[in-house]
Scaffold this motif. Structure first.
Motif, mmCIF file in Angstrom:
data_model
loop_
_atom_site.group_PDB
_atom_site.id
_atom_site.type_symbol
_atom_site.label_atom_id
_atom_site.label_comp_id
_atom_site.label_asym_id
_atom_site.label_seq_id
_atom_site.Cartn_x
_atom_site.Cartn_y
_atom_site.Cartn_z
ATOM 1 N N PRO A 124 6.473 4.527 9.526
ATOM 2 C CA PRO A 124 5.289 4.033 10.247
ATOM 3 C C PRO A 124 4.096 3.772 9.323
ATOM 4 O O PRO A 124 3.288 2.875 9.599
ATOM 5 C CB PRO A 124 4.989 5.165 11.236
ATOM 6 C CG PRO A 124 6.325 5.777 11.512
ATOM 7 C CD PRO A 124 7.037 5.732 10.178
ATOM 8 N N LEU A 125 3.989 4.513 8.216
ATOM 9 C CA LEU A 125 2.895 4.266 7.279
ATOM 10 C C LEU A 125 3.092 2.944 6.542
ATOM 11 O O LEU A 125 2.114 2.274 6.198
ATOM 12 C CB LEU A 125 2.791 5.416 6.271
ATOM 13 C CG LEU A 125 2.518 6.807 6.832
ATOM 14 C CD1 LEU A 125 2.321 7.800 5.679
ATOM 15 C CD2 LEU A 125 1.296 6.805 7.738
ATOM 16 N N VAL A 126 4.345 2.583 6.287
ATOM 17 C CA VAL A 126 4.643 1.280 5.677
ATOM 18 C C VAL A 126 4.148 0.169 6.592
ATOM 19 O O VAL A 126 3.507 -0.791 6.142
ATOM 20 C CB VAL A 126 6.154 1.134 5.422
ATOM 21 C CG1 VAL A 126 6.468 -0.227 4.804
ATOM 22 C CG2 VAL A 126 6.677 2.253 4.533
ATOM 23 N N VAL A 127 4.436 0.319 7.859
ATOM 24 C CA VAL A 127 4.026 -0.677 8.850
ATOM 25 C C VAL A 127 2.498 -0.744 8.952
ATOM 26 O O VAL A 127 1.913 -1.831 8.947
ATOM 27 C CB VAL A 127 4.650 -0.353 10.225
ATOM 28 C CG1 VAL A 127 4.104 -1.282 11.304
ATOM 29 C CG2 VAL A 127 6.166 -0.460 10.148
ATOM 30 N N GLU A 128 1.865 0.414 9.013
ATOM 31 C CA GLU A 128 0.398 0.437 9.091
ATOM 32 C C GLU A 128 -0.218 -0.213 7.861
ATOM 33 O O GLU A 128 -1.205 -0.957 7.965
ATOM 34 C CB GLU A 128 -0.094 1.880 9.227
ATOM 35 C CG GLU A 128 0.218 2.520 10.567
ATOM 36 C CD GLU A 128 -0.254 3.968 10.619
ATOM 37 O OE1 GLU A 128 -1.233 4.303 9.905
ATOM 38 O OE2 GLU A 128 0.340 4.760 11.381
ATOM 39 N N GLU A 132 7.483 -3.625 -0.822
ATOM 40 C CA GLU A 132 7.495 -2.192 -0.522
ATOM 41 C C GLU A 132 8.835 -1.568 -0.912
ATOM 42 O O GLU A 132 9.621 -1.152 -0.068
ATOM 43 C CB GLU A 132 7.224 -1.964 0.962
ATOM 44 C CG GLU A 132 5.799 -2.239 1.414
ATOM 45 C CD GLU A 132 4.807 -1.161 0.979
ATOM 46 O OE1 GLU A 132 5.149 -0.339 0.101
ATOM 47 O OE2 GLU A 132 3.695 -1.130 1.522
ATOM 48 N N PRO A 133 9.122 -1.463 -2.209
ATOM 49 C CA PRO A 133 10.386 -0.843 -2.625
ATOM 50 C C PRO A 133 10.508 0.625 -2.232
ATOM 51 O O PRO A 133 11.619 1.154 -2.160
ATOM 52 C CB PRO A 133 10.386 -1.016 -4.144
ATOM 53 C CG PRO A 133 8.956 -1.221 -4.513
ATOM 54 C CD PRO A 133 8.343 -1.954 -3.364
ATOM 55 N N ALA A 134 9.394 1.281 -1.972
ATOM 56 C CA ALA A 134 9.428 2.702 -1.614
ATOM 57 C C ALA A 134 9.535 2.928 -0.106
ATOM 58 O O ALA A 134 9.431 4.064 0.353
ATOM 59 C CB ALA A 134 8.166 3.406 -2.136
ATOM 60 N N ALA A 135 9.773 1.871 0.650
ATOM 61 C CA ALA A 135 9.616 1.916 2.105
ATOM 62 C C ALA A 135 10.335 3.065 2.799
ATOM 63 O O ALA A 135 9.786 3.677 3.716
ATOM 64 C CB ALA A 135 10.058 0.586 2.716
ATOM 65 N N THR A 136 11.564 3.367 2.402
ATOM 66 C CA THR A 136 12.295 4.423 3.113
ATOM 67 C C THR A 136 12.521 5.657 2.257
ATOM 68 O O THR A 136 13.410 6.456 2.540
ATOM 69 C CB THR A 136 13.656 3.893 3.623
ATOM 70 O OG1 THR A 136 14.488 3.551 2.507
ATOM 71 C CG2 THR A 136 13.465 2.681 4.518
ATOM 72 N N ALA A 180 0.814 -1.216 0.000
ATOM 73 C CA ALA A 180 0.000 0.000 0.000
ATOM 74 C C ALA A 180 0.849 1.268 0.000
ATOM 75 O O ALA A 180 0.516 2.255 -0.663
ATOM 76 C CB ALA A 180 -0.937 -0.005 1.210
ATOM 77 N N TYR A 181 1.951 1.256 0.752
ATOM 78 C CA TYR A 181 2.757 2.478 0.802
ATOM 79 C C TYR A 181 3.396 2.774 -0.550
ATOM 80 O O TYR A 181 3.441 3.920 -0.995
ATOM 81 C CB TYR A 181 3.833 2.401 1.882
ATOM 82 C CG TYR A 181 4.614 3.697 1.958
ATOM 83 C CD1 TYR A 181 4.072 4.800 2.616
ATOM 84 C CD2 TYR A 181 5.835 3.843 1.324
ATOM 85 C CE1 TYR A 181 4.752 6.016 2.648
ATOM 86 C CE2 TYR A 181 6.528 5.054 1.353
ATOM 87 C CZ TYR A 181 5.975 6.134 2.020
ATOM 88 O OH TYR A 181 6.640 7.344 2.039
ATOM 89 N N THR A 182 3.880 1.759 -1.226
ATOM 90 C CA THR A 182 4.472 1.973 -2.540
ATOM 91 C C THR A 182 3.434 2.486 -3.532
ATOM 92 O O THR A 182 3.726 3.366 -4.354
ATOM 93 C CB THR A 182 5.124 0.671 -3.056
ATOM 94 O OG1 THR A 182 6.261 0.370 -2.219
ATOM 95 C CG2 THR A 182 5.566 0.791 -4.501
ATOM 96 N N MET A 183 2.210 1.963 -3.455
ATOM 97 C CA MET A 183 1.148 2.486 -4.327
ATOM 98 C C MET A 183 0.905 3.959 -4.050
ATOM 99 O O MET A 183 0.695 4.757 -4.977
ATOM 100 C CB MET A 183 -0.140 1.679 -4.129
ATOM 101 C CG MET A 183 -0.092 0.254 -4.658
ATOM 102 S SD MET A 183 0.306 0.145 -6.427
ATOM 103 C CE MET A 183 -1.040 1.082 -7.158
#
Length: 387
Positions: free
Chosen positions: A230-234, A219-223, A159-162
């Motif tokens: 925290p949004l990656v984790v959520e 999640e390639p965009a994670a950092t 979701a975060y990468t999207m």
């Protein structure tokens, strides 16, 4: 102590065969394309592959049939090199971002952008809260499961990468110019939450109901924005909420120091599958000096104790074929740092779609061989690993 056994897996994508690419692009096939289908069909001993070759030559195969053959070829490649866990190299998907954006409601295409090297992806804008009418990848999973007896791991874009890879023409209205940092962050959080709950979770639930036992969130965009980890984790937690299956996360080419302590809040995450080999030397050895690509990040896993490690041992940005002994030493070094081989499984740094199948075959075969050498060493068999 029980015998050490390390699972070997791919991460996700493989390059698509030229006969698949040209068919979907509406370009005519050349004899070389058909020869490649014959060569790999023979090498991988793909059953009835002559039907593909004849169909390509006659132009009688539908796009769906072409997709099926590409998936079967990819599965057979991963089986032949000896992987314990397989998928289909994402042969039936366009690209990890577009695969989701084109399926879900709420996204509109906005052209292509360059991601790295000469690789591009079709970028979309979110124009309303994303949603889906049902799970996306069940049919794809069932096809893979029907064509292999190996364990199957399903890769899904996170979701975060999207959120990070999309233009925001919906949520950003509340965090537009003049809005506070907090309001902009909250707008992105709602974007991630909606994709996780309304797009990815229905897919995960459908896959697990169909028999999927392992879901990998990519999640390639994670950092990209360290303050948003925290949004990656959520996003991971919401996308896998209530799901009874193995759950892991793949992250590559990132600042891994930004992940902790936030990833300690991941719910029931088996492991983080990370990129290490791209940062490492090609020298043999199990000392800190010999393994500069592994030392710092592995110590974060050691310090925090969670999650486990999907150890990247192949550089996917190079045609260099890692010798089995180098793979062995990278694994033995990781075991030495962590002090527990049960925390480690083995994979390439990332998907291998940037490399030819000839290179991929040799890399993965050596990865499996090197893993077996590491197991022998850990189980007490003689080894020539360098110190």
């Amino acid at each position: 102590m029980s015998e050490v056994r390390l699972l070997t897996r791919e991460i996700g994508s493989l390059a698509k065969p030229s006969w698949r690419v040209k068919t979907f692009a509406g370009r005519p096939l050349e004899e070389a394309d058909i020869a490649e289908a014959e060569r790999w069909g023979s090498r991988l001993e793909v059953e009835a592959h002559d039907e593909l070759v004849e169909g390509l030559r006659a132009g009688s195969l539908s796009p769906g049939q072409i997709d099926d053959w590409a998936a079967i070829y990819a599965i057979r490649l991963l089986e032949r090199v000896g992987l314990d866990v397989v998928y289909d190299g994402e042969q039936k998907r366009t690209e990890m971002y577009d695969h989701v954006a084109a399926f879900a409601h709420g996204f509109e295409p906005r052209g292509t952008v360059r991601s790295f090297d000469n690789k591009y992806y079709a970028k979309a804008a979110v124009v309303e809260a994303p949603s889906v009418d049902g799970p996306q990848d069940v049919e794809e999973f069932e096809f893979v499961r029907a064509h292999t007896e190996r364990a199957v791991k399903v890769p899904l874009t996170g979701a975060y990468t999207m959120e990070d890879w999309s233009y925001d023409e919906h949520y950003a209205r509340e965090g537009a110019l003049g809005g506070s940092k907090e309001r902009r962050y909250e707008a992105r959080r709602r974007f991630v939450s909606d994709v996780a709950a309304k797009v990815i979770l229905p897919n995960v639930q459908g896959l697990v109901a169909a028999g999927a036992e392992w879901i990998q969130i990519d999640e390639p965009a994670a950092t990209t924005k360290p303050d948003e980890v925290p949004l990656v984790v959520e996003g991971f937690n919401e996308a896998t909420k209530g799901v009874e299956a193995k759950k892991s996360m793949h992250i590559c080419f990132s600042d891994y120091s930004a992940l902790w302590p936030h990833v300690l809040e991941l719910d029931d995450c088996l492991e983080l599958q990370l990129e290490f080999a791209n940062r490492d030397s090609r020298e043999l050895g199990t000392s800190d000096e010999a393994r500069p690509g592994y030392a710092e990040t592995l110590r974060l896993f050691k310090e925090h104790g969670y999650p486990n490690v999907g150890l990247g041992v192949l550089d996917i940005h190079s045609d260099f074929v890692e010798p089995a002994e180098l793979v062995r030493d990278r694994i033995l070094y990781a075991v030495e740092v962590l002090g527990d081989p049960e925390r480690i499984q083995v994979n390439p740094d990332c998907g291998l779609r940037t490399r030819s199948w000839d290179v991929v075959y040799e890399k993965l075969a050596n990865m499996v061989q090197g893993t077996r050498l590491a197991e022998e060493a850990l189980n007490g068999a003689p080894t020539s690993a360098s110190a």
